[in-house]
Write an enzyme that holds these catalytic residues in place. Structure first.
Site, mmCIF file in Angstrom:
data_model
loop_
_atom_site.group_PDB
_atom_site.id
_atom_site.type_symbol
_atom_site.label_atom_id
_atom_site.label_comp_id
_atom_site.label_asym_id
_atom_site.label_seq_id
_atom_site.Cartn_x
_atom_site.Cartn_y
_atom_site.Cartn_z
ATOM 1 N N ASP A 91 0.829 -1.191 0.000
ATOM 2 C CA ASP A 91 0.000 0.000 0.000
ATOM 3 C C ASP A 91 0.878 1.261 0.000
ATOM 4 O OD1 ASP A 91 -3.131 0.589 1.393
ATOM 5 O OD2 ASP A 91 -1.686 2.190 0.974
ATOM 6 N N LYS A 144 -0.380 12.421 -17.264
ATOM 7 C CA LYS A 144 -1.575 13.219 -17.367
ATOM 8 C C LYS A 144 -2.773 12.364 -16.941
ATOM 9 C CE LYS A 144 -4.203 13.043 -21.232
ATOM 10 N NZ LYS A 144 -4.718 11.695 -21.365
ATOM 11 N N HIS A 174 2.044 12.688 -24.017
ATOM 12 C CA HIS A 174 2.798 11.868 -24.977
ATOM 13 C C HIS A 174 2.718 12.419 -26.403
ATOM 14 C CE1 HIS A 174 -1.072 9.847 -25.809
ATOM 15 N NE2 HIS A 174 -0.519 9.377 -26.900
ATOM 16 N N LYS A 178 5.592 12.706 -30.031
ATOM 17 C CA LYS A 178 5.276 12.199 -31.376
ATOM 18 C C LYS A 178 6.067 12.979 -32.422
ATOM 19 C CE LYS A 178 0.587 10.548 -30.528
ATOM 20 N NZ LYS A 178 0.195 9.287 -31.135
ATOM 21 N N GLU A 212 -11.209 9.391 -33.241
ATOM 22 C CA GLU A 212 -10.939 7.971 -32.990
ATOM 23 C C GLU A 212 -12.194 7.176 -33.341
ATOM 24 O OE1 GLU A 212 -7.712 8.038 -29.381
ATOM 25 O OE2 GLU A 212 -9.775 8.493 -28.846
ATOM 26 N N ASP A 231 -9.567 14.647 -21.031
ATOM 27 C CA ASP A 231 -8.735 13.538 -21.503
ATOM 28 C C ASP A 231 -7.782 13.969 -22.625
ATOM 29 O OD1 ASP A 231 -7.939 10.807 -21.602
ATOM 30 O OD2 ASP A 231 -9.246 10.474 -23.331
ATOM 31 N N HIS A 236 -3.420 17.197 -25.232
ATOM 32 C CA HIS A 236 -2.876 16.885 -26.566
ATOM 33 C C HIS A 236 -3.269 17.945 -27.599
ATOM 34 C CE1 HIS A 236 -2.107 13.200 -24.590
ATOM 35 N NE2 HIS A 236 -3.154 12.513 -24.965
ATOM 36 N N LYS A 322 -14.667 10.083 -29.586
ATOM 37 C CA LYS A 322 -14.612 8.630 -29.688
ATOM 38 C C LYS A 322 -15.754 8.193 -30.609
ATOM 39 C CE LYS A 322 -11.633 8.093 -26.158
ATOM 40 N NZ LYS A 322 -10.242 7.681 -26.379
#
Ligand code: BG6
Length: 464
Positions: A91, A144, A174, A178, A212, A231, A236, A322
């Site tokens: 823990d 993030k 990330h 790229k 996506e 998100d 991004h 999405k």
């Protein structure tokens, strides 16, 4: 703030919290394997988690992960990964766990701690690291989302600042790792022909789409606490926007690029409810982990303005979702039509564009109007592909972890940049605006069309 590892010092141990979790499986093991195979990484790698596991189970998980991501578990590189791997279970509130970690670190003098865990646990882990001596001369990598809104991000920064100096904190986005995102910056500033037209005099509008064609899959519980704005839009997409619109860096200072990005993001106007449309795909509520009646958005479209001389009056539209028709990310800078209509034929608002595709392929294209052969002076829109490559670059996590271990922070988000990003979206988080339903496989709710209005249409990216 306690310590300060020298910027030129290489980390000599890597600790990752959340070792049995999703991110470790999807990104960290493949990145470590790649670093060993391609870059000769050789240091103790210590996984920490509360799963009741032992080292053998973690090794099994590493094998599954590397196999699932195209690696060869019979290779020397994978054997090396197994030989470097250690595991501490327990823990994060328990000081014994950190005592054990300190023991596993052995002689390491400059460890790197990677928090691949929910942000709610950042502060407890950071303070335990400090109390146990594991934070001495250490670097910290955090995933993030960095906070849930502007206030919580600032609170988090204050907590981490007690134990780590800003130059030793590496906040991952990330998208910065790229290659095609770096390519936007590179192309803009390695050539002189773009800069003179990169402003309100020549640019009619900018659109950035990150689409996506799949749903939230097995991440229902996480996603339902976040939504598309937290998100990907806050991080991004704003990073892509900053690369596309920032001023050229000046001087040789190592922070020159991040300084320019920060000042661009500070100039982006705070979004209010009229600037955003949120959507949710039909069927989202049935995803395990999603609360019944959830109003969390799986689609967001926003209109942004940059308050600067360069971009005054240029509308910027960004869109993500999405379950859209394709999985493509790209940015398009649309140019204005000529000041006078010479051939009496163009009824569109724009004329010409520059298109940067970020994935799946990496493309830079230039759109222009040319004459159709024949007697009449009529034309057609064509696109000149300047470069196109398949998206097979070094995986972003491999690049970013390698950089963090060397203390190179250029591709990480700075505290003031994170704050500017949260400030932009802060007032439209949650249920400030309605969420409209859309069918999977469509370009989101029709309200998004109203948002773009006469500055449209939305430019739907097309598969190659
Ligand atoms: C992550 C988001 O940060 O980025 C995901 O949490 C999203 O929801 C992903 O799918 C997209 O990353 P990439 O590299 O696949 O475009």
């Amino acid at each position: 703030m306690a310590n300060g590892v020298d910027a030129s010092e290489h980390s000599d141990a890597l600790v990752f919290f959340g070792a049995t979790g999703d991110l470790a499986y999807k990104q960290i093991f493949p990145a470590l394997y790649g670093l060993i195979r391609d870059e000769g990484l050789s240091l103790p790698i210590i996984g920490v988690a509360k799963a009741g596991w032992g080292l053998d189970q973690l090794k099994g998980r590493a094998a599954d992960s590397v196999k699932a991501h195209g690696g060869d578990i019979k290779s020397e590189a994978f054997k090396k990964l197994l030989s470097l791997l250690r595991y501490v279970d327990g823990d994060y509130n328990d000081p014994k766990v950190f005592k054990q970690l300190r023991k596993e670190l052995g002689d390491a003098k400059a460890p790197l701690h990677y928090l691949a865990i929910p942000p709610a646990l950042f502060s407890v882990v950071a303070s335990q690291l400090a109390k146990s001596g594991c934070a001495d001369n250490a670097r910290l990598v955090v995933e993030k989302p960095f906070g849930r809104d502007r206030r919580s991000a600032n609170d988090l920064s204050r907590i981490l600042d007690q134990y780590f100096s800003e130059r030793n904190i590496f906040r991952i986005d990330h998208y910065l790792g790229k290659e095609p995102v770096q390519n936007i910056l590179y192309t803009r500033f390695a050539n002189s022909i773009y800069e003179p037209v990169w402003n309100r005099h020549f640019v009619r509008s900018i659109q950035i789409t990150m689409a996506e064609n799949f749903g939230v899959q097995d991440r229902g519980a996480f996603y339902d606490s976040a939504g598309a704005i937290r998100d990907v839009l806050q991080n991004h997409m704003l990073q892509i926007l900053a690369s596309l619109t920032m001023d050229p860096p000046t001087g040789q200072a190592h922070e020159a690029i991040r300084d320019r990005k920060a000042s661009l993001l500070k100039a982006v106007r705070t979004l209010d409810s009229d600037d955003i449309v949120r959507g949710q795909y039909t069927g989202y509520e049935k995803v395990p982990g999603v609360k019944p009646g959830s109003t969390v958005e799986t689609f967001a479209a926003a209109k942004l303005c940059i308050d600067s001389w360069r971009w005054e009056g240029v509308p910027i539209f960004i869109r993500t979702g999405k379950c859209l028709p394709v999985s493509i990310a790209e940015a398009v800078v649309q140019f204005k039509k000529p000041p006078r209509e010479t051939f009496g034929e163009i009824d569109s608002l724009g004329c010409g564009h520059m298109r940067f595709r970020i994935q799946p392929d990496v493309t830079i294209a230039f759109g222009t109007r040319v004459k159709v052969p024949g007697e009449r002076m009529i034309g057609e829109d064509v696109e000149l592909i300047l470069t196109r490559q398949p998206g097979v670059d070094k995986p972003p996590y491999q690049r970013l972890l390698g950089d963090a271990m060397e203390g190179i922070s250029d591709l990480f988000t700075r505290e003031d940049i994170v704050d500017a990003e949260w400030r932009i979206v802060n007032d439209v988080l949650g249920d400030v605006t309605p969420v409209y339903h859309y069918e999977p496989g469509t370009w989101g709710p029709s309200e998004a069309k109203q948002l773009i209005g006469r500055d449209g249409p939305w430019l739907d990216p097309k598969p190659v």
